[in-house]
Structures are given as C-alpha cells and as structure tokens.
Motif scaffolding. Sequence first.
Motif, PDB file in Angstrom:
ATOM      1  N   LEU A  29     -36.758  -7.798  -2.505  1.00  0.00           N
ATOM      2  CA  LEU A  29     -35.169  -7.665  -2.176  1.00  0.00           C
ATOM      3  C   LEU A  29     -34.792  -7.355  -1.445  1.00  0.00           C
ATOM      4  CD1 LEU A  29     -34.251  -9.862  -5.824  1.00  0.00           C
ATOM      5  CD2 LEU A  29     -35.310 -11.031  -3.778  1.00  0.00           C
ATOM      6  N   VAL A  30     -34.216  -7.363  -0.117  1.00  0.00           N
ATOM      7  CA  VAL A  30     -33.360  -6.239   0.864  1.00  0.00           C
ATOM      8  C   VAL A  30     -31.702  -6.204   0.493  1.00  0.00           C
ATOM      9  CG1 VAL A  30     -33.187  -5.260   3.029  1.00  0.00           C
ATOM     10  CG2 VAL A  30     -35.798  -5.594   1.224  1.00  0.00           C
ATOM     11  N   GLU A  31     -30.958  -5.930   0.564  1.00  0.00           N
ATOM     12  CA  GLU A  31     -29.544  -6.645   0.807  1.00  0.00           C
ATOM     13  C   GLU A  31     -29.123  -5.354   2.437  1.00  0.00           C
ATOM     14  OE1 GLU A  31     -29.231  -5.203  -4.165  1.00  0.00           O
ATOM     15  OE2 GLU A  31     -30.290  -3.921  -2.582  1.00  0.00           O
ATOM     16  N   SER A  32     -27.846  -5.892   2.610  1.00  0.00           N
ATOM     17  CA  SER A  32     -27.530  -5.303   4.002  1.00  0.00           C
ATOM     18  C   SER A  32     -25.732  -5.379   3.750  1.00  0.00           C
ATOM     19  CB  SER A  32     -28.918  -5.807   5.409  1.00  0.00           C
ATOM     20  OG  SER A  32     -29.102  -7.115   5.455  1.00  0.00           O
ATOM     21  N   GLY A  33     -25.270  -5.235   4.732  1.00  0.00           N
ATOM     22  CA  GLY A  33     -23.985  -5.780   5.227  1.00  0.00           C
ATOM     23  C   GLY A  33     -22.287  -4.769   4.622  1.00  0.00           C
ATOM     24  N   GLY A  34     -23.128  -4.188   3.665  1.00  0.00           N
ATOM     25  CA  GLY A  34     -21.951  -3.015   2.714  1.00  0.00           C
ATOM     26  C   GLY A  34     -21.696  -2.347   3.370  1.00  0.00           C
ATOM     27  N   GLY A  35     -20.759  -1.766   2.998  1.00  0.00           N
ATOM     28  CA  GLY A  35     -19.894  -0.671   4.116  1.00  0.00           C
ATOM     29  C   GLY A  35     -18.535  -0.053   3.675  1.00  0.00           C
ATOM     30  N   LEU A  36     -17.383   1.123   4.315  1.00  0.00           N
ATOM     31  CA  LEU A  36     -16.384   0.862   4.348  1.00  0.00           C
ATOM     32  C   LEU A  36     -15.119   0.244   4.751  1.00  0.00           C
ATOM     33  CD1 LEU A  36     -13.991   3.346   3.152  1.00  0.00           C
ATOM     34  CD2 LEU A  36     -14.165   4.590   4.942  1.00  0.00           C
ATOM     35  N   VAL A  37     -14.611  -0.404   4.351  1.00  0.00           N
ATOM     36  CA  VAL A  37     -13.344  -1.367   4.463  1.00  0.00           C
ATOM     37  C   VAL A  37     -11.899  -1.322   3.829  1.00  0.00           C
ATOM     38  CG1 VAL A  37     -14.061  -2.615   2.830  1.00  0.00           C
ATOM     39  CG2 VAL A  37     -12.783  -3.661   5.149  1.00  0.00           C
ATOM     40  N   GLN A  38     -11.063  -1.371   4.800  1.00  0.00           N
ATOM     41  CA  GLN A  38      -8.992  -1.052   3.919  1.00  0.00           C
ATOM     42  C   GLN A  38      -9.306  -2.468   3.038  1.00  0.00           C
ATOM     43  OE1 GLN A  38      -7.120  -0.641   7.284  1.00  0.00           O
ATOM     44  NE2 GLN A  38      -7.188   1.602   7.580  1.00  0.00           N
ATOM     45  N   ALA A  39      -8.499  -2.229   2.479  1.00  0.00           N
ATOM     46  CA  ALA A  39      -8.238  -3.443   1.422  1.00  0.00           C
ATOM     47  C   ALA A  39      -7.462  -4.510   2.482  1.00  0.00           C
ATOM     48  CB  ALA A  39      -6.727  -2.630   0.732  1.00  0.00           C
ATOM     49  N   GLY A  40      -7.840  -5.342   1.865  1.00  0.00           N
ATOM     50  CA  GLY A  40      -7.304  -6.895   2.568  1.00  0.00           C
ATOM     51  C   GLY A  40      -8.367  -7.519   3.787  1.00  0.00           C
ATOM     52  N   GLY A  41      -9.457  -6.322   3.891  1.00  0.00           N
ATOM     53  CA  GLY A  41     -10.562  -6.722   5.321  1.00  0.00           C
ATOM     54  C   GLY A  41     -11.439  -7.730   4.113  1.00  0.00           C
ATOM     55  N   SER A  42     -12.667  -7.879   5.128  1.00  0.00           N
ATOM     56  CA  SER A  42     -13.712  -8.070   4.807  1.00  0.00           C
ATOM     57  C   SER A  42     -15.183  -7.734   4.953  1.00  0.00           C
ATOM     58  CB  SER A  42     -13.601  -9.765   5.484  1.00  0.00           C
ATOM     59  OG  SER A  42     -12.380 -10.517   5.474  1.00  0.00           O
ATOM     60  N   LEU A  43     -16.034  -8.109   4.386  1.00  0.00           N
ATOM     61  CA  LEU A  43     -17.194  -7.854   4.694  1.00  0.00           C
ATOM     62  C   LEU A  43     -18.504  -8.919   3.624  1.00  0.00           C
ATOM     63  CD1 LEU A  43     -17.864  -3.961   3.082  1.00  0.00           C
ATOM     64  CD2 LEU A  43     -18.039  -5.113   5.282  1.00  0.00           C
TER      65      LEU A  43
END
Length: 120
Positions: free
Chosen positions: A4-18
């Motif tokens: 199982l391989v996850e992707s799409g994480g990161g750093l985002v400001q409050a109120g943002g989306s991932l």
Amino acid sequence: QVQLVESGGGLVQAGGSLRLSCAASGIIFSINDMGWYRQAPGKQRELVATITRGGTTNYADSVKGRFAISRDNAKNTVYLQMNSLKPEDTGVYYCNADLNTVGIGWYRDWGQGTQVTVSS
C-alpha cells in the motif's frame, strides 16, 4: 507481495486542502474495507475515515463535513479529500485495507504513512 503506497501529503496553510491517495499493488483477489488513520506527535493513532467496498462511509466526528473518503475498486485505490484543514489535522496519515491475497488469505495491510502538516 502486496504493497500500500500513500501519496499527496505535504505542508498547507490552515483553511487549505489536500488530497491523499493510497494504491494497493500486488496479487490481490479482493479488497473489502479501506480506511485512513492518523497519528499526531505524542498521540495514539486514530481513525479518520473508512469506506466499504460498496461505498458506505464512516468518519471521525472531528473531520465530518470537511473530509471525504472515496475509492476506485478497479484501481485498488482509496482517496481522502481534506478541506478546511486545521493545525490539529497535522500528523502522519496511514491507509489500510482488508484484502485477500495469494498464500495468506484475508488480512489487514497498512501503508508506510504520509506526513500532513497544517500551519496556522
């Protein structure tokens, strides 16, 4: 061997989306429930959302109305759309899947995790 391989994480400001993705690969006969969990520093791993093969979903109260779990059975992939992110959503996000594979039968597998950091 199943992975199982996850992707799409990161750093985002409050109120943002991932949007997180988790793809299962290998010899897989079938997948039942899939889900997302998260673990913040110094805290226990907690349920975020789950989805059955038929599409029935379940969410932690803390993410209801902000997160949406979905899956593509043809691609053995589960997604987590995260909107209106808050600093308290920060953590390592893990996917899991109840799957049936050759030589093992049914068992629950986990991904390696992807970091999500929400800045205030």
